[in-house]
Write a protein that holds these residues in place. Structure first.
Motif, mmCIF file in Angstrom:
data_model
loop_
_atom_site.group_PDB
_atom_site.id
_atom_site.type_symbol
_atom_site.label_atom_id
_atom_site.label_comp_id
_atom_site.label_asym_id
_atom_site.label_seq_id
_atom_site.Cartn_x
_atom_site.Cartn_y
_atom_site.Cartn_z
ATOM 1 N N THR A 1 0.812 -1.216 0.000
ATOM 2 C CA THR A 1 0.000 0.000 0.000
ATOM 3 C C THR A 1 0.844 1.264 0.000
ATOM 4 O O THR A 1 0.296 2.360 0.127
ATOM 5 C CB THR A 1 -0.918 0.014 1.239
ATOM 6 O OG1 THR A 1 -0.107 -0.027 2.417
ATOM 7 C CG2 THR A 1 -1.863 -1.190 1.234
ATOM 8 N N LYS B 1 -1.947 4.317 -0.930
ATOM 9 C CA LYS B 1 -3.099 3.840 -1.707
ATOM 10 C C LYS B 1 -3.838 2.789 -0.899
ATOM 11 O O LYS B 1 -3.282 2.182 0.022
ATOM 12 C CB LYS B 1 -2.658 3.276 -3.059
ATOM 13 C CG LYS B 1 -1.648 2.145 -2.992
ATOM 14 C CD LYS B 1 -1.243 1.744 -4.395
ATOM 15 C CE LYS B 1 -0.151 0.674 -4.373
ATOM 16 N NZ LYS B 1 0.290 0.313 -5.747
ATOM 17 N N SER B 2 -5.101 2.604 -1.238
ATOM 18 C CA SER B 2 -5.938 1.692 -0.470
ATOM 19 C C SER B 2 -5.510 0.250 -0.700
ATOM 20 O O SER B 2 -4.888 -0.082 -1.720
ATOM 21 C CB SER B 2 -7.406 1.861 -0.863
ATOM 22 O OG SER B 2 -7.603 1.462 -2.210
ATOM 23 N N SER C 1 -7.503 -2.261 -1.296
ATOM 24 C CA SER C 1 -8.254 -2.821 -2.422
ATOM 25 C C SER C 1 -7.580 -2.465 -3.747
ATOM 26 O O SER C 1 -7.507 -3.290 -4.663
ATOM 27 C CB SER C 1 -9.699 -2.321 -2.407
ATOM 28 O OG SER C 1 -9.727 -0.892 -2.471
ATOM 29 N N LYS C 2 -7.063 -1.244 -3.848
ATOM 30 C CA LYS C 2 -6.365 -0.839 -5.065
ATOM 31 C C LYS C 2 -5.056 -1.603 -5.209
ATOM 32 O O LYS C 2 -4.686 -2.026 -6.312
ATOM 33 C CB LYS C 2 -6.087 0.657 -5.045
ATOM 34 C CG LYS C 2 -5.421 1.178 -6.321
ATOM 35 C CD LYS C 2 -5.201 2.683 -6.272
ATOM 36 C CE LYS C 2 -4.526 3.169 -7.559
ATOM 37 N NZ LYS C 2 -4.291 4.631 -7.521
#
Length: 403
Positions: free
Chosen positions: A231, A236-237, A239-240
């Motif tokens: 991450t 960034k998330s 999930s991303k």
């Protein structure tokens, strides 16, 4: 300490030896001749200058494989098993009959519940007739309001009894239906511990397990640090980060790679306090049913390592669980140097984590034979060695044509 590394080609080495022999005036000077022979015996070995580079390696994580769904099949009622209609490993579809439990007591319960419904229905009819008659009498003031109310209450009570009896009949029929145990989903039958004659009960062991193996989950673990790296420390998330992960492979228990690639599907939001890791789930297609729930393997995740020191494996030797390389020192003298490498590798190269620095020169051939600690060598680059070999081959070809 400065290093004085002289890079000599094959031609340069030959000229040097010839010059020594010429200067000594034949065999008159034994010391010069010995020096010349020593120069001729100095091994010429290929070397590599260490510089940061990038490499793609596979990180492998032990994994446990489970079916997309693993459903324990348990009986809803108690009774002796009178029929087992499938075998272990059979493929079944949702609703397919798996087991039959003795129906005798449940058929009797249905008959008894039906009789209770019939009796309650008759009681309702009788009460309804009484209410109808009393209404006519009440309209003529022959009976009192109190008597009329009692009659209507008796009808309501009869209707309630009928509803209760009907509910009992529904329950009895439901229990009867439970004597036929069906597959809750499509999948593959697991072990069958209970056979015909055995007593099955809701609180007992499962009759079997139905695993949907059309797709399988491979569960493995990532450390908290690895998740933070994914991450970019929260830039960034999660999930991303999962969506951006490359396709992963599955190394089976026999060491072979499963032919179909999978994708990382989820990462647990909880870090196990005892291990410092989170559970990760990768999804793999399994159209042929090769992968079975409960089996093991390793999830192989490709990873790019940048700005790292990469050396060929042939440049290393190992003794007593310590890996060494030979660093070319001052005067082209080899020094055996311990290094540490990453456990994952591509079969040809190692990523060095300690023991070497950019600018170091190491031997990349003859390790364990010609290259030894304290030996003086004539270092040549791989390009020079390739050029010398090509020139020698060309010269041999010319000589062959002249013959």
């Amino acid at each position: 300490m400065k290093r004085n590394i002289r890079i000599l080609g094959f031609g340069t080495l030959a000229v040097s030896v010839l010059s020594v022999l010429t200067a000594c005036g034949g065999n008159d000077d034994a010391q010069a001749q010995a020096a010349a022979m020593a120069a001729m015996q100095t091994p010429t070995l290929a070397v590599q200058t260490i510089a940061p580079s990038s490499i793609m390696l596979d990180d492998a994580y032990p994994a446990t494989i489970k079916g997309k769904t693993d459903i324990d099949v348990r009986p809803m009622i108690s009774g002796n098993i009178v029929g087992v209609h499938v075998d272990e490993g059979d493929k079944v579809v949702a609703g397919q009959l798996l087991f039959t439990i003795d129906q005798t007591q449940y058929l009797a319960a249905v008959d008894q519940a039906q009789a209770a419904v019939n009796a309650a229905a008759t009681a309702v009819e009788t009460s309804q007739i009484s209410v109808n008659s009393n209404r006519a009498l009440h309209a003529k003031n022959i009976i009192s309001d109190h008597a009329m109310q009692i009659s209507e209450n008796q009808l309501a009570q009869a209707k309630a009894s009928l509803a209760q009896a009907e509910a009992g009949l529904v329950a009895a029929k439901k229990n009867l239906s439970y004597t036929q145990v069906t597959a809750p989903s499509s999948g593959v039958i697991g072990s069958i511990p209970l056979r015909e004659g055995a007593l099955a009960s809701p609180s007992g062991m499962a009759l079997t397990t139905v695993s949907d193996n059309s797709q399988v989950y491979a569960y493995f673990s990532l450390t908290e640090r690895q998740i933070l790296d994914m991450t970019e420390n929260g830039a960034k998330s999660l999930s991303k980060a999962i969506a951006e992960m490359p396709a992963v492979k599955l190394r089976l228990a026999n060491g072979e790679i499963y032919p179909l690639e999978g994708r990382v599907a989820t990462v647990s939001g909880v870090v196990d306090a005892s291990t410092g890791a989170s559970t990760v789930r990768a999804l793999f297609p399994n159209p042929n049913g090769v992968l079975r729930s409960g089996s093991t393997g390793s999830v192989v995740v490709p990873a790019e390592y940048t700005d790292v020191i990469v050396i060929p494996q042939v440049a290393t030797t190992e003794a007593q669980d310590i890996r060494f390389v030979f660093v070319v020192g001052e005067g082209n003298v080899l020094k055996q140097t311990p290094i540490q490498v990453l456990p994952n590798q591509d079969g040809k190269n190692f990523v060095v984590t300690s023991g070497l620095n950019p600018g170091d020169v190491i031997v990349v051939e003859g390790v364990g034979t010609k290259a030894r600690n304290g030996v003086t060598i004539n270092p040549v680059t791989a390009e020079q060695m390739a050029a010398a070999a090509a020139a020698q081959a060309q010269q041999a070809a010319v000589q062959a044509q002249q013959k």
